[in-house]
Design a protein around this motif. Structure first.
Motif, PDB file in Angstrom:
ATOM      1  N   ASP A 121       7.949  14.479  -6.848  1.00 30.35           N
ATOM      2  CA  ASP A 121       9.182  13.708  -6.969  1.00 30.35           C
ATOM      3  C   ASP A 121      10.067  13.779  -5.726  1.00 30.35           C
ATOM      4  O   ASP A 121      11.010  12.999  -5.606  1.00 30.35           O
ATOM      5  CB  ASP A 121       9.990  14.188  -8.177  1.00 30.35           C
ATOM      6  N   ASN A 122       9.780  14.686  -4.820  1.00 32.66           N
ATOM      7  CA  ASN A 122      10.619  14.836  -3.633  1.00 32.66           C
ATOM      8  C   ASN A 122      10.201  13.913  -2.481  1.00 32.66           C
ATOM      9  O   ASN A 122      10.834  13.910  -1.433  1.00 32.66           O
ATOM     10  CB  ASN A 122      10.614  16.295  -3.165  1.00 32.66           C
ATOM     11  N   VAL A 123       9.160  13.111  -2.652  1.00 31.62           N
ATOM     12  CA  VAL A 123       8.732  12.182  -1.604  1.00 31.62           C
ATOM     13  C   VAL A 123       9.661  10.970  -1.634  1.00 31.62           C
ATOM     14  O   VAL A 123       9.682  10.212  -2.592  1.00 31.62           O
ATOM     15  CB  VAL A 123       7.261  11.751  -1.797  1.00 31.62           C
ATOM     16  N   GLU A 124      10.439  10.825  -0.594  1.00 26.84           N
ATOM     17  CA  GLU A 124      11.443   9.752  -0.523  1.00 26.84           C
ATOM     18  C   GLU A 124      10.867   8.432  -0.012  1.00 26.84           C
ATOM     19  O   GLU A 124      11.291   7.367  -0.428  1.00 26.84           O
ATOM     20  CB  GLU A 124      12.602  10.180   0.380  1.00 26.84           C
ATOM     21  N   THR A 161       4.191   5.529  -5.592  1.00 28.05           N
ATOM     22  CA  THR A 161       4.139   5.552  -7.054  1.00 28.05           C
ATOM     23  C   THR A 161       3.131   6.581  -7.552  1.00 28.05           C
ATOM     24  O   THR A 161       3.406   7.335  -8.494  1.00 28.05           O
ATOM     25  CB  THR A 161       3.780   4.147  -7.590  1.00 28.05           C
ATOM     26  N   ALA A 162       1.961   6.624  -6.932  1.00 27.81           N
ATOM     27  CA  ALA A 162       0.942   7.598  -7.322  1.00 27.81           C
ATOM     28  C   ALA A 162       1.431   9.027  -7.090  1.00 27.81           C
ATOM     29  O   ALA A 162       1.187   9.920  -7.918  1.00 27.81           O
ATOM     30  CB  ALA A 162      -0.354   7.350  -6.551  1.00 27.81           C
ATOM     31  N   LEU A 163       2.115   9.272  -6.000  1.00 23.35           N
ATOM     32  CA  LEU A 163       2.641  10.609  -5.726  1.00 23.35           C
ATOM     33  C   LEU A 163       3.662  11.023  -6.783  1.00 23.35           C
ATOM     34  O   LEU A 163       3.677  12.172  -7.229  1.00 23.35           O
ATOM     35  CB  LEU A 163       3.260  10.662  -4.332  1.00 23.35           C
ATOM     36  N   LYS A 164       4.501  10.086  -7.194  1.00 23.48           N
ATOM     37  CA  LYS A 164       5.481  10.390  -8.250  1.00 23.48           C
ATOM     38  C   LYS A 164       4.774  10.717  -9.561  1.00 23.48           C
ATOM     39  O   LYS A 164       5.176  11.628 -10.270  1.00 23.48           O
ATOM     40  CB  LYS A 164       6.456   9.240  -8.419  1.00 23.48           C
ATOM     41  N   LYS A 193       0.836  -1.210   0.000  1.00 22.31           N
ATOM     42  CA  LYS A 193       0.000   0.000   0.000  1.00 22.31           C
ATOM     43  C   LYS A 193       0.865   1.252   0.000  1.00 22.31           C
ATOM     44  O   LYS A 193       0.592   2.212  -0.727  1.00 22.31           O
ATOM     45  CB  LYS A 193      -0.950  -0.003   1.200  1.00 22.31           C
ATOM     46  N   ALA A 194       1.900   1.251   0.800  1.00 21.04           N
ATOM     47  CA  ALA A 194       2.796   2.410   0.842  1.00 21.04           C
ATOM     48  C   ALA A 194       3.501   2.596  -0.498  1.00 21.04           C
ATOM     49  O   ALA A 194       3.668   3.725  -0.972  1.00 21.04           O
ATOM     50  CB  ALA A 194       3.812   2.253   1.969  1.00 21.04           C
TER      51      ALA A 194
END
Length: 87
Positions: free
Chosen positions: A32-35, A24-27, A18-19
């Motif tokens: 793109d800055n979500v690590e 992937t959805a956030l990217k 799920k994470a």
């Protein structure tokens, strides 16, 4: 009385699908800055216990026995002393 705020998450060594899907959805949304993303469960329990130590022991047992799969998940909790239950 005590309120227990309980957080349950996968252990770092366990893949969290799920994470990963959220990441992937956030990217795809150009974040793109979500690590990393941590997905979990949250529980609140209100306990009538004689003291904080008794409440902590009871919550620990409840988490081990029911709320977390201790083979794959970790948990942590915070206890807050409360005077009454709010509806």
């Amino acid at each position: 009385m005590f309120k227990a705020s309980i957080y349950v998450n996968y252990k770092p060594s366990v893949l969290d699908p799920k994470a990963e899907a959220i990441k992937t959805a956030l990217k795809r949304m150009d974040y793109d800055n979500v690590e990393s993303v941590l997905f979990g469960k949250y529980f609140e329990l209100v306990l009538a216990a004689k003291d904080e130590q008794a409440a902590s022991a009871q919550v620990d047992h409840i988490c081990d026995a029911l709320l977390a799969n201790v083979n794959m998940e970790t948990y942590r909790f915070e206890l807050t002393e409360i005077s009454e239950v709010k509806a």
